[in-house]
Design an enzyme around this catalytic site. Structure first.
Site, short mmCIF file in Angstrom:
data_model
loop_
_atom_site.label_atom_id
_atom_site.label_comp_id
_atom_site.label_asym_id
_atom_site.label_seq_id
_atom_site.Cartn_x
_atom_site.Cartn_y
_atom_site.Cartn_z
N GLU A 1 4.85 9.50 -11.25
CA GLU A 1 3.77 9.94 -10.21
C GLU A 1 3.35 11.41 -10.27
O GLU A 1 4.09 12.17 -9.57
CB GLU A 1 4.12 9.33 -8.74
CG GLU A 1 4.71 7.76 -8.68
CD GLU A 1 4.19 7.42 -7.38
OE1 GLU A 1 3.65 6.24 -7.32
OE2 GLU A 1 4.51 8.02 -6.41
N HIS B 1 10.29 9.23 -3.93
CA HIS B 1 8.87 9.57 -3.85
C HIS B 1 8.59 10.80 -3.57
O HIS B 1 9.27 11.48 -2.86
CB HIS B 1 8.24 8.40 -2.71
CG HIS B 1 6.81 8.54 -2.92
ND1 HIS B 1 6.02 9.31 -2.23
CD2 HIS B 1 5.91 7.70 -3.39
CE1 HIS B 1 4.64 9.34 -2.64
NE2 HIS B 1 4.60 8.12 -3.44
N GLY C 1 -0.93 3.39 -4.02
CA GLY C 1 -0.95 3.68 -2.61
C GLY C 1 -1.87 3.50 -1.79
O GLY C 1 -2.25 2.29 -1.64
N GLY C 2 -3.02 4.24 -1.76
CA GLY C 2 -4.20 3.95 -0.97
C GLY C 2 -4.82 2.67 -1.45
O GLY C 2 -5.05 2.07 -0.27
N GLU D 1 6.57 12.27 -1.67
CA GLU D 1 6.33 12.62 -0.19
C GLU D 1 7.62 12.74 0.43
O GLU D 1 7.75 13.53 1.29
CB GLU D 1 5.22 11.54 0.42
CG GLU D 1 4.06 11.66 -0.14
CD GLU D 1 3.48 10.36 0.11
OE1 GLU D 1 3.79 9.29 0.60
OE2 GLU D 1 2.19 10.41 -0.71
N SER E 1 -3.76 7.64 -7.52
CA SER E 1 -4.97 7.35 -7.43
C SER E 1 -5.34 6.38 -8.47
O SER E 1 -6.28 6.43 -8.88
CB SER E 1 -5.74 8.64 -7.64
OG SER E 1 -5.58 9.49 -6.74
N ASN F 1 2.58 0.37 -2.57
CA ASN F 1 3.58 1.24 -1.71
C ASN F 1 2.52 1.66 -0.17
O ASN F 1 1.43 2.53 -0.38
CB ASN F 1 3.72 2.70 -2.09
CG ASN F 1 4.28 3.47 -1.32
OD1 ASN F 1 4.94 3.01 0.03
ND2 ASN F 1 4.83 4.71 -1.77
N TRP F 2 2.69 1.01 1.02
CA TRP F 2 1.93 1.03 1.99
C TRP F 2 2.12 2.41 2.60
O TRP F 2 1.32 2.86 3.56
CB TRP F 2 2.05 0.00 3.05
CG TRP F 2 1.62 -1.52 2.50
CD1 TRP F 2 0.84 -1.49 1.44
CD2 TRP F 2 1.70 -2.71 3.21
NE1 TRP F 2 0.38 -2.91 1.44
CE2 TRP F 2 1.02 -3.92 2.29
CE3 TRP F 2 2.65 -3.13 4.25
CZ2 TRP F 2 1.00 -5.01 2.78
CZ3 TRP F 2 2.37 -4.44 4.76
CH2 TRP F 2 1.67 -5.35 3.60
N LYS F 3 3.21 3.04 2.28
CA LYS F 3 3.56 4.39 3.22
C LYS F 3 3.28 3.92 4.58
O LYS F 3 3.91 2.92 4.82
CB LYS F 3 2.55 5.50 2.74
CG LYS F 3 2.30 5.55 1.35
CD LYS F 3 1.54 6.80 0.65
CE LYS F 3 1.57 6.72 -0.74
NZ LYS F 3 1.18 7.96 -1.19
N GLY G 1 -3.03 10.49 -3.92
CA GLY G 1 -3.96 10.53 -2.61
C GLY G 1 -5.04 11.80 -2.89
O GLY G 1 -5.63 11.80 -1.77
P1 13P Z 1 -2.27 6.93 -4.27
O1 13P Z 1 -2.28 5.61 -4.96
O2 13P Z 1 -2.89 6.93 -3.14
O3 13P Z 1 -2.72 8.02 -5.18
O4 13P Z 1 -0.52 7.05 -4.02
C1 13P Z 1 0.09 6.80 -5.26
C2 13P Z 1 1.55 6.76 -4.70
O5 13P Z 1 2.22 7.68 -3.84
C3 13P Z 1 2.31 5.35 -4.83
O6 13P Z 1 3.74 5.49 -4.37
#
Ligand code: 13P
Length: 253
Positions: A170, A98, A237-238, A100, A216, A13-15, A176
């Site tokens: 999640e 998600h 994510g990251g 966020e 993470s 997930n590149w956000k 993050g």
């Molecule tokens: P991180 O891997 O950056 O913690 O993010 C996880 C995430 O939100 C995947 O959708």
């Protein structure tokens, strides 16, 4: 192409990260580095690049999805993108709920139910995200919290629909932050989610639903998390932004 039941899945997930050039470089590098069919690899770019990247990608190893879709069918909703529009450019997966989106854009369990409905109607597989914030984990109320998310958004659909979906656990406190759930915490929640699906539908249906871990997840902890019985891969994510790290996570499956 649909993912077979309980295949392992690693999804990036590149956000709101990467521009078109960076995204194209990432695709080339990840495609070249993929060495096995042990898991399905999905990537979720920003809407604006989805069509271009899907056109440009000549391989078959990476599947594409959107990070969101509207809960409305169509109409005067400036800035929104509908599930039908996603389907019209060949998108087959969409992330729904998600944390966020829930936190910054006020998405409620009811809206997420509508999004899942729109996605399924357009033959798009929803990846439904659930997970508790830190204060809920600290109060040891995470199972009740996730149960409510599942009940209000997901568990009203037919058994046939549920057999098509993917769930991502999640924990909000791990996203993050560099903190990740321990394998024991992840396994407990994944087994709980599967048991809830089994109780509402059947053990057979529950056994088919891939449940991914996100929060993470990185090259150094992926193996321990993915080796839990009910963890079927990750929503990253990251660490998905860096092609080399993402490939290492895939190799951990
Ligand atoms: P991180 O891997 O950056 O913690 O993010 C996880 C995430 O939100 C995947 O959708």
């Amino acid at each position: 192409m649909k993912i077979e039941s309980r295949r392992k899945i690693v999804a990036g997930n590149w956000k709101m990260n990467l521009d078109l050039t960076e995204a194209a470089e990432w695709l080339a590098e990840v495609d070249a580095g993929l060495r096995s069919d042990k898991c399905d690899v999905l990537v979720f770019p920003s809407f604006i690049f989805l069509g271009d990247l899907m056109d440009m990608y000549e391989g078959e190893q990476i599947l594409f999805g959107a990070q969101n879709c509207s809960n409305k069918e169509s109409g005067a909703y400036t800035g929104e993108v509908s599930a039908a529009q996603l389907a019209s450019v060949g998108v087959e997966y969409v992330i729904v709920g998600h944390s966020e989106r829930r936190e910054h854009f006020g998405e409620t369990n009811q809206m997420l139910k509508e999004k899942i409905q729109r996605a399924l109607k357009n033959e798009i597989t929803p990846i439904f995200c659930c997970g508790e914030p830190l204060e809920v984990r600290n109060a040891n109320k995470q199972l009740e919290y996730v149960k409510q998310q599942l009940e209000e958004s997901l568990l009203g659909f037919s058994a046939a629909a549920i057999a098509e979906i993917i769930v991502a656990y999640e924990p909000v406190w791990a996203i993050g932050t560099g903190l990740n759930a321990t394998p024991e915490q992840a396994q407990e929640m994944h087994a709980f989610i599967r048991a809830e699906i089994a109780a509402k539908y059947s053990p057979d249906i529950a056994a088919q639903v891939p449940i991914l871990y996100g929060g993470s997840c990185k090259p150094d902890n992926a193996k321990a998390l993915f080796s839990c019985a009910d963890v079927d891969g990750g929503l990253i994510g990251g660490a998905s932004l860096n092609a080399k790290d993402f490939l290492k996570i895939i190799q951990a499956v």
